[in-house]
Scaffold this motif. Structure first.
Motif, PDB file in Angstrom:
ATOM      1  N   GLU A  23      -5.530   5.000  -7.827  1.00 17.10           N
ATOM      2  CA  GLU A  23      -5.929   5.726  -6.686  1.00 17.10           C
ATOM      3  C   GLU A  23      -5.761   5.216  -5.277  1.00 17.10           C
ATOM      4  O   GLU A  23      -6.097   5.995  -4.428  1.00 17.10           O
ATOM      5  N   ASP A  24      -5.763   3.932  -5.138  1.00 16.90           N
ATOM      6  CA  ASP A  24      -5.654   3.359  -3.696  1.00 16.90           C
ATOM      7  C   ASP A  24      -4.042   3.825  -3.111  1.00 16.90           C
ATOM      8  O   ASP A  24      -3.009   3.585  -3.775  1.00 16.90           O
ATOM      9  N   ALA A  28      -0.237   3.211  -4.577  1.00 18.14           N
ATOM     10  CA  ALA A  28       0.349   4.188  -5.585  1.00 18.14           C
ATOM     11  C   ALA A  28       1.770   3.845  -5.783  1.00 18.14           C
ATOM     12  O   ALA A  28       2.735   3.755  -4.908  1.00 18.14           O
ATOM     13  N   ARG A  29       2.234   3.795  -7.178  1.00 15.40           N
ATOM     14  CA  ARG A  29       3.541   3.481  -7.482  1.00 15.40           C
ATOM     15  C   ARG A  29       4.345   2.066  -6.872  1.00 15.40           C
ATOM     16  O   ARG A  29       5.421   2.102  -6.744  1.00 15.40           O
ATOM     17  N   GLY A 187      -4.208   7.061 -17.776  1.00 15.83           N
ATOM     18  CA  GLY A 187      -4.852   6.023 -16.848  1.00 15.83           C
ATOM     19  C   GLY A 187      -6.097   5.893 -17.417  1.00 15.83           C
ATOM     20  O   GLY A 187      -6.869   5.125 -16.457  1.00 15.83           O
ATOM     21  N   THR A 188      -6.480   5.862 -18.543  1.00 17.46           N
ATOM     22  CA  THR A 188      -7.740   5.018 -19.200  1.00 17.46           C
ATOM     23  C   THR A 188      -7.538   4.269 -20.136  1.00 17.46           C
ATOM     24  O   THR A 188      -6.334   4.288 -20.911  1.00 17.46           O
ATOM     25  N   ALA A 189      -8.003   3.163 -20.103  1.00 15.40           N
ATOM     26  CA  ALA A 189      -7.915   2.195 -21.195  1.00 15.40           C
ATOM     27  C   ALA A 189      -8.665   2.402 -22.479  1.00 15.40           C
ATOM     28  O   ALA A 189      -9.904   2.850 -22.390  1.00 15.40           O
TER      29      ALA A 189
END
Length: 192
Positions: A23-24, A28-29, A187-189
């Motif tokens: 999100e930062d 990003a990438r 995006g979630t663990a």
């Protein structure tokens, strides 16, 4: 028997690859060469944020380093949000000075003007990139971000570190080293 940093769980010398869910916007990438990692924190150089509005020649003029034009040039990158006015050269270990920091994986980081003089004069390391600023993490911060699925890590190679590619291409190539398709990442663990 003393254990190596990698055996201790430290990631110095590894590439950090931002997950698609980062999100930062500063990261990003992002593909980051992690130059140091210990209980005191971590420091790295973003590899895929080229600086377009400043040239190596301009920087040499500002620092009063000759020759201008130089016999050889090096690419400039935005190395991260910390100390953006400070320069660091990430390079192959075939050149070093007393101020060079050896990075696990066979690379070095030098923050002295000596390396810029050597490059401008036609010498210096075989491969390198000049970063203005760096990415930094306090104690435990990077480990927490990794646990929250913000970063992947992989062993670097010279092609990823030093070839000139756009931001997205370098990010995709770093993921490809892990045999990961970015379209399949979530995006979630998970918890087992």
């Amino acid at each position: 028997m003393k254990r190596s940093p990698a055996e201790e769980g430290w990631l110095g010398g590894q590439l950090l690859i931002a997950m698609p869910s980062m999100e930062d916007p500063r990261f990003a990438r992002a593909v980051i060469c992690l130059c140091a990692h210990s209980a005191e924190g971590a420091m790295g150089i973003v590899l895929n944020r080229a600086i377009e509005n400043l040239t190596f020649d301009d920087l040499l003029k500002q620092l009063d380093v000759t020759p201008v034009p130089p016999a050889r040039r090096i690419r400039l990158h935005a190395g991260g949000p910390v100390e953006g006015g400070r320069g660091f050269v990430l390079h192959t270990q075939d050149w070093s000075s007393e101020s060079s920091l050896t990075v696990d994986g066979g690379f070095a980081l030098t923050a002295s003007v000596d390396i810029l003089k050597a490059i401008a004069g036609g010498g210096g390391p075989r491969q390198g990139l000049l970063a203005l600023g760096y990415a930094g993490w306090g104690p435990g911060q990077l480990e927490s971000e990794i646990q929250h699925n913000a970063w992947l890590n992989v062993t670097p190679d010279e092609a990823i570190l030093f070839t000139e590619e756009d931001q997205d291409a370098k990010w995709r190539r770093a993921l490809a080293k892990l045999k990961v398709d970015p379209l399949l990442l979530v995006g979630t663990a998970g918890r087992a």
